[in-house]
Design an enzyme around this catalytic site. Structure first.
Site, short mmCIF file in Angstrom:
data_model
loop_
_atom_site.label_atom_id
_atom_site.label_comp_id
_atom_site.label_asym_id
_atom_site.label_seq_id
_atom_site.Cartn_x
_atom_site.Cartn_y
_atom_site.Cartn_z
N GLY A 71 3.21 -18.47 -17.20
CA GLY A 71 3.10 -17.52 -17.25
C GLY A 71 2.08 -16.41 -17.57
O GLY A 71 1.25 -17.71 -18.36
N GLY A 83 5.96 -21.30 -16.60
CA GLY A 83 6.27 -19.94 -15.31
C GLY A 83 6.69 -20.66 -13.93
O GLY A 83 7.33 -20.72 -13.41
N GLU A 93 3.85 -26.43 -23.60
CA GLU A 93 3.84 -25.31 -24.62
C GLU A 93 4.08 -25.62 -25.99
O GLU A 93 3.55 -25.05 -26.83
CB GLU A 93 4.79 -24.77 -24.07
CG GLU A 93 5.14 -23.34 -22.94
CD GLU A 93 5.75 -24.50 -21.74
OE1 GLU A 93 5.44 -24.30 -20.45
OE2 GLU A 93 5.67 -26.40 -21.71
N ASP A 95 10.16 -23.94 -21.96
CA ASP A 95 11.17 -22.47 -22.38
C ASP A 95 11.83 -23.25 -19.95
O ASP A 95 11.75 -23.64 -19.48
CB ASP A 95 10.32 -21.14 -22.60
CG ASP A 95 9.87 -20.96 -21.04
OD1 ASP A 95 8.92 -21.55 -21.11
OD2 ASP A 95 9.53 -19.20 -21.37
#
Length: 419
Positions: free
Chosen positions: A134, A179, A202, A210
Site C-alpha cells: 500500500g 497490500g 510491516e 494486515d
C-alpha cells in the site's frame, strides 16, 4: 514520487534481512516497463466465439479505459471471457493507493454479476512487481479521514476478493508485499514465478501484517506464518508456492502464454481453469529440483515460534543458538516492540476467526497504529528520511504492557469495519 516509492519497501527489507541474501525480483534494472498492457492492444484481440454481450463488454472497455487512462494507475479491461485488472504504476512498483482501490472494487463487483465474465485476472505492469504494498506514505502524511478511508476500503476489497463468485487469478510475478498480498492471497488461484518475492515486513515500520494476514498466516504449515509475520522474511520464486502462498508456479517466460490460454477459454468452468493452471505448473522447469529454502529450518521455526509471548520466542532463539536462530534474533530486535506484540496476538486470535472477523480486528489495529507513535515514526525512518533508525516508543518489549496491547484491539463502536 515514483522513484522514491521504488525503494520504500526495498530499503526496509535490506535493513531487516540477512545481507547475504540479495534482493530478488529483478530490482535494479531498467525502469522501462516490459509488460505494461494497453487497453487498445487488448481491444484488438478478436474472439470468434464472443457473444453480443461480450461485444458490448468491449465497448464498455473503451469507456473504462478512457476513464482509467486519465488516472493511469489501473487498467480495467474485458478480454475474451475475462475481466483483466492491471496495476499500472510500474515505476512505483505498482503500489496500491486509495484511487486504485476505488476503481477496482466496483468493477470487480460488476464483473462478478456479469454472466459473460467467467474469470478475473489481476496482474502488475512491468517486470519488477505485482504490487509492493500500500502507498502508506499518503496515509501517514494525510489527515485522519484518509487513513480511515484507505484501510476500510482496502479491507472491504480484500473481503470482496475472498467472496468473489468468479474464479479470481492473481499473477504474483515480482515483488508482492503488504497490500499486494491482500490483492492476491484471498483469491482462488495465485500464480508465482521464479521472479516472485513475497514478504510481510510491516513490523519494521511499526505496523502489523494486515490485509487479512491474521487469517492466512496462522493457517500456513506449522508456525511458518508466525515466523514470516514477526521477521518479515522474504520468500522467493518457487518457495512462494512451497510455503502455500501461491497455488501454482509457472516459468515467467510462459506467463503471457498462460494468460492467452485462459482468455481463449470458452465459457470456462472453475475446473477447466484449474486444469489449464495445472498443465502449466506441471511443465514448469525453473528451480524444479531446488529444495525449499526453509526446509532445514522448519523444525526450528516450529519449536522457537510456538511460544505464547514474544519474549519467550526470543528466549527460544537464544537457547537454540544456531546461526539461523541468531540471525532471526537480530532481525526481531530491530522491529517495533509494540508491533511484535500486537502481531503475535493478531495471529493467535486470527487462527480461529473468519476472514471477516479478522479484517474487523485488523481495522481496529490499523486505526490504533495510525494514531500511535511507532507507525508514523517507522514510515519516517524507513520511507521518508530513510535514516533506517526508527526511535520506537516504548523502546523495549518489557515496556509494552498487556494493557497497552489490549487497547489496540478495542472496538471502535459505530466506526468499526462493516462487511
Amino acid at each position: 514520487m515514483p522513484e522514491e516509492l521504488r525503494s520504500l519497501w526495498l530499503n526496509d527489507l535490506k535493513s531487516v534481512a540477512p545481507a547475504s541474501e540479495p534482493l530478488a525480483g529483478g530490482v535494479g534494472g531498467s525502469e522501462t516497463p516490459a509488460r505494461a498492457v494497453s487497453a487498445a492492444g487488448a481491444l484488438s484481440v478478436g474472439r470468434p466465439h464472443c457473444t453480443a454481450s461480450q461485444r458490448e463488454g468491449r465497448f464498455l472497455t473503451k469507456r473504462l479505459s478512457a476513464h482509467t487512462d486519465a488516472a493511469g494507475e489501473v487498467l480495467l479491461e474485458r478480454r475474451g471471457c475475462a475481466g483483466v485488472i492491471t496495476l499500472n504504476r510500474p515505476k512505483a512498483l505498482n503500489a496500491l493507493n486509495l484511487s486504485m482501490i476505488r476503481q477496482i472494487y466496483p468493477q470487480l463487483k460488476r464483473w462478478e454479476q456479469d454472466p459473460e465474465t467467467f474469470l478475473i485476472i489481476i496482474k502488475g505492469a512491468g517486470e519488477k512487481a505485482f504490487c509492493a504494498g500500500g502507498d502508506i506514505r499518503e496515509v501517514v502524511k494525510g489527515d485522519r479521514k484518509i487513513s480511515q478511508d484507505f484501510f476500510r476500503e482496502e479491507y472491504v476489497l480484500n473481503n470482496a476478493i475472498d467472496s468473489c463468485q468468479k474464479p479470481y487469478i492473481a499473477f504474483i510475478h515480482g515483488i508482492t508485499m503488504g497490500g499486494g498480498v491482500g490483492l492476491s492471497v484471498h483469491g482462488l488461484f495465485r500464480v508465482a514465478t521464479e521472479k516472485s518475492l513475497f514478504a510481510m515486513p510491516e513490523t519494521a515500520i511499526g505496523l502489523f501484517p494486515d490485509v487479512g494476514g491474521g487469517y492466512f498466516l496462522p493457517r500456513l504449515q506449522g508456525r511458518l506464518g508466525y515466523f514470516l509475520a514477526l521477521t518479515g522474511f522474504r520468500l522467493k520464486g518457487r518457495d512462494v508456492y512451497r510455503a502455500g502462498i501461491a497455488t501454482h508456479f509457472v516459468d515467467s517466460e510462459k506467463l503471457s502464454l498462460l494468460e492467452e490460454d485462459l482468455l481463449s477459454l470458452k465459457s470456462p468452468s472453475k475446473e477447466k481453469i484449474a486444469d489449464v493452471l495445472e498443465t502449466y505448473h506441471a511443465k514448469s522447469k525453473v528451480d524444479e529440483g531446488k529444495a525449499f529454502a526453509l526446509e532445514e529450518h522448519l523444525g526450528r521455526i516450529n519449536s522457537c515460534f510456538s511460544a505464547n509471548t514474544v519474549e519467550q520466542i526470543i528466549e527460544n532463539l537464544q537457547q537454540d543458538g544456531s546461526p539461523f536462530a541468531l540471525e532471526q534474533l537480530k532481525v526481531i530486535n530491530k522491529m517495533s516492540p509494540t508491533s511484535l506484540k500486537i502481531t503475535l496476538r493478531q495471529l493467535t486470535e486470527g487462527s480461529s476467526k473468519t476472514l471477516k472477523d479478522v479484517l474487523t480486528m485488523e481495522y481496529r489495529l490499523s486505526q490504533a497504529c495510525v494514531g500511535g507513535h511507532d507507525f508514523p515514526e517507522g514510515v519516517r525512518a524507513v520511507l521518508i528520511d530513510k535514516d533506517q533508525s526508527p526511535k520506537w516508543k516504548p523502546a523495549s518489549l518489557a515496556e509494552v504492557t498487556d494493557e497497552a496491547v489490549s487497547s489496540y484491539f478495542k472496538s471502535l463502536g459505530s466506526n468499526d469495519l462493516k462487511l
